[in-house]
Design a protein around this motif. Sequence first.
Motif, mmCIF file in Angstrom:
data_model
loop_
_atom_site.group_PDB
_atom_site.id
_atom_site.type_symbol
_atom_site.label_atom_id
_atom_site.label_comp_id
_atom_site.label_asym_id
_atom_site.label_seq_id
_atom_site.Cartn_x
_atom_site.Cartn_y
_atom_site.Cartn_z
ATOM 1 N N LEU A 1 0.841 -1.204 0.000
ATOM 2 C CA LEU A 1 0.000 0.000 0.000
ATOM 3 C C LEU A 1 0.876 1.254 0.000
ATOM 4 N N ASP A 2 0.452 2.261 -0.753
ATOM 5 C CA ASP A 2 1.245 3.493 -0.906
ATOM 6 C C ASP A 2 1.479 4.220 0.413
ATOM 7 N N GLU A 3 0.534 4.102 1.332
ATOM 8 C CA GLU A 3 0.641 4.839 2.588
ATOM 9 C C GLU A 3 1.612 4.213 3.586
ATOM 10 N N VAL A 4 2.075 3.018 3.275
ATOM 11 C CA VAL A 4 2.923 2.266 4.207
ATOM 12 C C VAL A 4 4.401 2.467 3.875
ATOM 13 N N ALA A 5 5.170 2.847 4.884
ATOM 14 C CA ALA A 5 6.613 3.051 4.692
ATOM 15 C C ALA A 5 7.371 1.734 4.800
ATOM 16 N N GLU A 6 6.981 0.904 5.790
ATOM 17 C CA GLU A 6 7.709 -0.347 6.006
ATOM 18 C C GLU A 6 6.873 -1.342 6.790
ATOM 19 N N VAL A 7 6.981 -2.606 6.401
ATOM 20 C CA VAL A 7 6.418 -3.707 7.191
ATOM 21 C C VAL A 7 7.590 -4.610 7.558
#
Length: 572
Positions: free
Chosen positions: A377-383
């Motif tokens: 997802l575009d809103e996620v920086a890192e998982v």
Amino acid sequence: MSRSVIIDGSIIYTNYNQIMGHEKFESLLNEFIEILKEKNSPLLHALVPFKFGNEYDTKRISEYFNLLTMRNLKELSHIMNYINPELLAKFIESFYTFWRSKHRFMVRYEKYINDYNRRASIEYTMTMVADQFKAVIKNLYRQLISNITNEFPKVMRQLPSGAQTMFLYDFVNCEKLSYNWMDKIPTIWGAIFDPPAIFYTKSNKRKGVIPIEEKDILEKIELSPNEWFRIPIFVGKLLFFNFVHKDFLAHGAGLANLFEIASPKDIKNRKPDGIIIFGINPVKIPEYNKKWENAVVIKDKDVYVGIIPGIDENDYFGYMKKTTLTVHNLIMIENGNLPIHGSMAKITLKSGKKAIAMFLGDSGAGKSETLDALNRLDEVAEVDIIIDDMGSLQIENNEIVAYGTETGAFVRLDDLPPGYAYHTMDRSIFMNPDKVNARVIVPFNNYKEIITPTKIDYLFYANNYTEVSNDDERIKFFDSYKDALKVFSEGKRMAKGTTAEKGITTSYFANPFGAIQMKEKHEKIAEKFFKKMFETGVKIGEIRTMLGIKGFEKEGTILAAKALLKLIEKKG
């Protein structure tokens, strides 16, 4: 017929005679010819000049091939005048394919050295030896084809034809747990992969719940140092000795890509917490009975021993992994901790908001798939994945913290987004990529991070069977720990073909790997931990992944990921 070929890594391969003059070459040739005879293959017509009665003179064939590397076919007509070049070229092509279908391992004895730089030098040497072997094999094939057809290919293909995995081994005594047979087994302390490593095994599903017994067994077992390897690994903070028969060494390679390998220095003065023996002939298992057919865990005094019999049905990495993790979980329960069959990640949004989310669920529930969808997802920086399949919750300083077990993931290819597996193929091991429940073993984290205690914000039950259309229904939180325990204990899911089960199934706490075997003790621990989570502000809920619902196999986890994203965005 063994699928594994063990290549001596102490030899520097520089010429074709080292290959064709080796007894293993003749043995492979014999095996290939026997397969062709069973099929009544027309390829055998290429060997008619070497046939005497009903048998083929493989020694003479090897010698002729050796001459073919130096002269072309026409120049050898005075030696053998009835060779059909087209048929012989097809035979060589098929034999080369047969060789590449084998599981190929190079092993080299090297004394383990504490000094990092000297160890790096040893590993570099091993890599150079393996590269040289691979080059000789490829050039041998090309030279033979060229001298048979009297032309050189316009297109050259660098087919993987050397060792798929290289192992460095030493002989190490464990002073805290010593048996005569155990000390003689070569101990692997380093592994090098030549990707893509692809292994085809005889089974690709796991079934049944592993029974637990108590008896003395280690002193009655005898493993041959010529057939077995010891791969010491850390499962979380626990030390395991995993003994693997050479015929199942593909699963040993899987271990090296999934867990942290323990060094000889680590094991010398430390008693193992668990022992796994994979691939032992059932007739060599003391007091063997049919209930142990797929796997058994035996408590021998204060050490758990997992045994997987060496039969075709068990030739699946899932048995190696799950037996290992069952032993881990039994030890966790004995120590008063709560094993979790699930995944966990540290999620960071581009807005700067963060959360630690843990997902509990059985195979195919959508745990890993939801995290992967979230990461895209575009809103996620890192998982940052800390746990992929198994971990444990512990209480430290009056707070709930989590620990992982593996540094890699054993992922079902069918549930990953298109192209994902190819994105990681340079460091992955593929298992049966052409079959249903195809799997890939890929590293995702370092050992230090998975054994660092991590506080969690959310614990979700991964529900793959409930269809929802309203975004507000995708995540639901429980009002009491008793309501949560009821859902988590039932362990309901839609089977996805990862095991022999079909349809809606239930499994106590979605964890047939230790929890069900010690259910009474586990129930008390689970109640204690769920109470503590409610007291300390850990939110417990259910996330609907819809992975088991037809038509939502891909979209369901994306929708669940978006719901989790909204939840984290609202987090204070």
